[in-house]
Design an enzyme around this catalytic site. Sequence first.
Site, PDB file in Angstrom:
ATOM      1  N   TYR A   1      15.497  59.406  25.191  1.00  0.00           N
ATOM      2  CA  TYR A   1      14.460  59.987  26.032  1.00  0.00           C
ATOM      3  C   TYR A   1      13.136  59.976  25.281  1.00  0.00           C
ATOM      4  O   TYR A   1      13.067  60.414  24.134  1.00  0.00           O
ATOM      5  CB  TYR A   1      14.795  61.430  26.442  1.00  0.00           C
TER       6      TYR A   1
ATOM      7  N   GLN B   1      15.953  64.504  35.508  1.00  0.00           N
ATOM      8  CA  GLN B   1      16.596  63.423  36.273  1.00  0.00           C
ATOM      9  C   GLN B   1      16.932  62.230  35.374  1.00  0.00           C
ATOM     10  O   GLN B   1      17.953  61.565  35.578  1.00  0.00           O
ATOM     11  CB  GLN B   1      15.733  62.995  37.477  1.00  0.00           C
TER      12      GLN B   1
ATOM     13  N   ASN C   1      10.436  68.106  27.062  1.00  0.00           N
ATOM     14  CA  ASN C   1       9.981  69.457  27.402  1.00  0.00           C
ATOM     15  C   ASN C   1      11.173  70.377  27.719  1.00  0.00           C
ATOM     16  O   ASN C   1      12.332  69.996  27.520  1.00  0.00           O
ATOM     17  CB  ASN C   1       8.984  69.390  28.568  1.00  0.00           C
TER      18      ASN C   1
ATOM     19  N   SER D   1       7.265  72.484  14.980  1.00  0.00           N
ATOM     20  CA  SER D   1       7.258  71.859  13.666  1.00  0.00           C
ATOM     21  C   SER D   1       6.757  72.810  12.578  1.00  0.00           C
ATOM     22  O   SER D   1       6.031  73.761  12.863  1.00  0.00           O
ATOM     23  CB  SER D   1       6.316  70.662  13.773  1.00  0.00           C
TER      24      SER D   1
ATOM     25  N   GLN E   1       0.010  69.532  10.104  1.00  0.00           N
ATOM     26  CA  GLN E   1       1.123  70.240  10.734  1.00  0.00           C
ATOM     27  C   GLN E   1       0.632  71.074  11.904  1.00  0.00           C
ATOM     28  O   GLN E   1       1.206  71.064  12.991  1.00  0.00           O
ATOM     29  CB  GLN E   1       1.795  71.152   9.690  1.00  0.00           C
TER      30      GLN E   1
ATOM     31  N   HIS F   1      -0.059  69.790  15.598  1.00  0.00           N
ATOM     32  CA  HIS F   1       1.019  69.396  16.531  1.00  0.00           C
ATOM     33  C   HIS F   1       1.009  70.262  17.779  1.00  0.00           C
ATOM     34  O   HIS F   1       0.969  69.771  18.886  1.00  0.00           O
ATOM     35  CB  HIS F   1       2.387  69.488  15.854  1.00  0.00           C
TER      36      HIS F   1
ATOM     37  N   GLU G   1      11.227  72.513   7.819  1.00  0.00           N
ATOM     38  CA  GLU G   1      11.427  71.138   8.297  1.00  0.00           C
ATOM     39  C   GLU G   1      10.839  70.142   7.284  1.00  0.00           C
ATOM     40  O   GLU G   1      11.506  69.198   6.879  1.00  0.00           O
ATOM     41  CB  GLU G   1      10.723  71.003   9.651  1.00  0.00           C
ATOM     42  N   HIS G   2       9.584  70.387   6.888  1.00  0.00           N
ATOM     43  CA  HIS G   2       8.900  69.522   5.916  1.00  0.00           C
ATOM     44  C   HIS G   2       8.537  70.318   4.674  1.00  0.00           C
ATOM     45  O   HIS G   2       8.122  71.477   4.782  1.00  0.00           O
ATOM     46  CB  HIS G   2       7.591  68.989   6.500  1.00  0.00           C
TER      47      HIS G   2
ATOM     48  N   ASP H   1       5.783  60.701   8.572  1.00  0.00           N
ATOM     49  CA  ASP H   1       5.827  60.678  10.036  1.00  0.00           C
ATOM     50  C   ASP H   1       5.816  59.260  10.571  1.00  0.00           C
ATOM     51  O   ASP H   1       6.242  59.022  11.702  1.00  0.00           O
ATOM     52  CB  ASP H   1       4.614  61.421  10.614  1.00  0.00           C
TER      53      ASP H   1
ATOM     54  N   GLU I   1      55.152  78.116  12.783  1.00  0.00           N
ATOM     55  CA  GLU I   1      54.149  78.337  13.830  1.00  0.00           C
ATOM     56  C   GLU I   1      54.774  78.363  15.225  1.00  0.00           C
ATOM     57  O   GLU I   1      54.059  78.498  16.220  1.00  0.00           O
ATOM     58  CB  GLU I   1      53.057  77.256  13.744  1.00  0.00           C
TER      59      GLU I   1
ATOM     60  N   HIS J   1      57.030  69.899  17.803  1.00  0.00           N
ATOM     61  CA  HIS J   1      56.395  69.292  16.633  1.00  0.00           C
ATOM     62  C   HIS J   1      57.449  69.078  15.544  1.00  0.00           C
ATOM     63  O   HIS J   1      57.566  67.984  14.967  1.00  0.00           O
ATOM     64  CB  HIS J   1      55.297  70.207  16.070  1.00  0.00           C
TER      65      HIS J   1
END
Lengths: 429, 429
Positions: free
Chosen positions: A130, A191, A214, A237, A259, A262, A327-328, A361, A415, A420
């Site tokens: 996506y 969709q 989103n 981020s 940063q 963003h 994250e970074h 990046d 068990e 088994h």
Amino acid sequence: MKRLDTSEEGFAGDFAALLDQARETTARVDGVVAGIIAEVRAGGDAALIDLTARFDRWRPADACALRVTAAEIDAAIAACDAEDLAALDMAAARIELFHRAQMPRDIEIDDPLGLTLGMRWGALDAVGLYVPGGKAAYPSSVLMNAIPARVAGVGRIAMCVPTPDAVLNPLVLAAARRAGVAEVFRIGGAQAVAAMAYGTATIAPVDRIAGPGNAYVAEAKRQVFGRVGIDSIAGPSEVVILADAANDPRHVALDLMAQAEHDEAAQAILITDDADFADAVAAAVAEALTTLPRANIAAASWNAHGAILLVRDWEEAAALTDRLAPEHLQVMVPDPRALFARIRHAGAAFLGRHCPEALGDYVAGPNHVLPTGRSARFSSGLSVFDFLKRTTWVEATPAGIAAIGPAAVRLATAEGLTAHAASVAARLG
Amino acid sequence: MKRLDTSEEGFAGDFAALLDQARETTARVDGVVAGIIAEVRAGGDAALIDLTARFDRWRPADACALRVTAAEIDAAIAACDAEDLAALDMAAARIELFHRAQMPRDIEIDDPLGLTLGMRWGALDAVGLYVPGGKAAYPSSVLMNAIPARVAGVGRIAMCVPTPDAVLNPLVLAAARRAGVAEVFRIGGAQAVAAMAYGTATIAPVDRIAGPGNAYVAEAKRQVFGRVGIDSIAGPSEVVILADAANDPRHVALDLMAQAEHDEAAQAILITDDADFADAVAAAVAEALTTLPRANIAAASWNAHGAILLVRDWEEAAALTDRLAPEHLQVMVPDPRALFARIRHAGAAFLGRHCPEALGDYVAGPNHVLPTGRSARFSSGLSVFDFLKRTTWVEATPAGIAAIGPAAVRLATAEGLTAHAASVAARLG
């Protein structure tokens, strides 16, 4: 922006508050999304046409128009700037090189008792990617998502990208072609996720869906999870920069702003051992915010979520970084590798004074899809491992089952799983 | 049980129906679970005591009583049968050996342009293991969940197990000790998951929660996901057995029943190229069902979800197996490795006539926590990878950023991220 000092009373509480600060509110869209998924499952391509007309303000003439043709991609690439294409090509080559090095090896263990144990890696058959449309259509994300899938050996990579008002982003199409995406569909939102998970006459179903989106896209991925695999749901981020006074404050300020630009929920944190340097960076940030085109977003992020932490030493900085699990991470001290070795939790690290996160990046090679919101404690950036799966295997000779079978019978019996036990015992003669 | 024949008309539709057959209905328990999580977050240990009294029919005297002491574990182990302990020990040693072989290596790539690229594996700090109580308290599952975490290098492994009516399962405690679980709590249900995710005075929070559980536990894991990592939500178990007429029908029947006895929603499928052998296995299943203690469960599973598929050749069998993507696969043909190599999707495979799946449930070495419900198409069994995460890193010299920086500036500019571009451009002099 908050300034905290580890030597001041109240630091522990203030730092805990910084950690717990919510940066994101997620809208509840589960009902709407469930409706869209049901519509696509029931209506197939016709539903996709209707939903595209409703959400993207253009109506595909027929199901064929949902797919971007090879000729359209050729034309888009011809319209791209040659230097942009060259940059894209360098990025793709470097990303490919790095992800190829990630490829794991199969295992085969010969067991002297009469068994062979193994583990085999295999690629997923089909992956759906996506790609958000409009202002957040990032060619770099197409490369970062599609190349690891191709390197892993995925046979079929399909991509969905919304085209509001029927407008395509040429560099996104160029990136798709360069990354080996064979099918591109002009479909967006929940969709698109539904179509890739369940399939329609035009879009064959995939086994895993990756890529950002989103709130509707994220919720749709949650709802189709199980039917297909999904990647993690990305949050806002963040970066933590460890920098001493020998750095150029303007460089550090720009790294923080890279940063912050963003989105308003991004978080940029400087950790330093020098109060004067902290002042200098704060001033450089204020200066940068007078010139940057995205200053409104960056300032909102910096004011609400930015922080400068003053520490007594780098050991303290390492401990705070682990709690932030960013994250970074940029490590701008004299021996960056040594400090990085003392830090356990970060998505991606950038070492030294000449290695801004923005390099990663785009062109460094490692992936830019990374764990956000402290999840680097337990998760990792996108990699070939997201597009591979393992099958373990066992082969037993009669001697092998004779050697270990009695223990299996014993445990199965303990068990209460008697079939088994019987299935093993039957071979023990 | 359904019998389908690939050479008969209507096979494609019948097989598609078999694939789509829902085997599980999940109760909606999200509201109840959200309430329990909120109760534990607000009330801590006191809430755990109340919830245990409510759901497990005993009231812990105080918060200390929530934890199983080392002395209690010692006493439980002393009460175990020595042969059961020896079997547990063999299983643990073999599981450890196999998972140790899975451990991946770090990457470091020297880039002649003036960069170094790397990827570092690291263990999670703390892991919580959920173990179901009552009839489904399986010591083997304790080993299968805890040993990969310990091999990965996880520093702290905590375990929660409900003890209805305050009754502990001694072999479960022995398995916990053997697997290196340092903390054992007698807490179950959604409250255990909440306690491990958010922490209480008695239970420190963990970074990831693994292990099977009922609908409440599964829903609680879904709700705490993001705060902590979770493993996949296990569905009902399944096996596909590929067997020719040279096999003992009684062995194959017991192997099918070993799967069917798990629960009514389990699925056991035989694929064979010999109609007489199919008849013989069906008869042997009927015979086995007259003697097995769990025949009620096994018969319900076999009648509702069992199948025998007659194929013309093994190529056809491989294609059908890939569409089923079974959790467990037994390959009982003359050259099992060659046939296994033609199959892409299975959680774990057992090769040859002497290798029933039950061997893998206990002592073979590979993990028995495996992807169910066709998810082997895109996911894998539990492994050390579930308890490791990666940090990628980049180090750049001035020459390095000079070489690749301009391409980053170009792409950042094309994406409209000007602070990204500026942070790189500032270092290009």
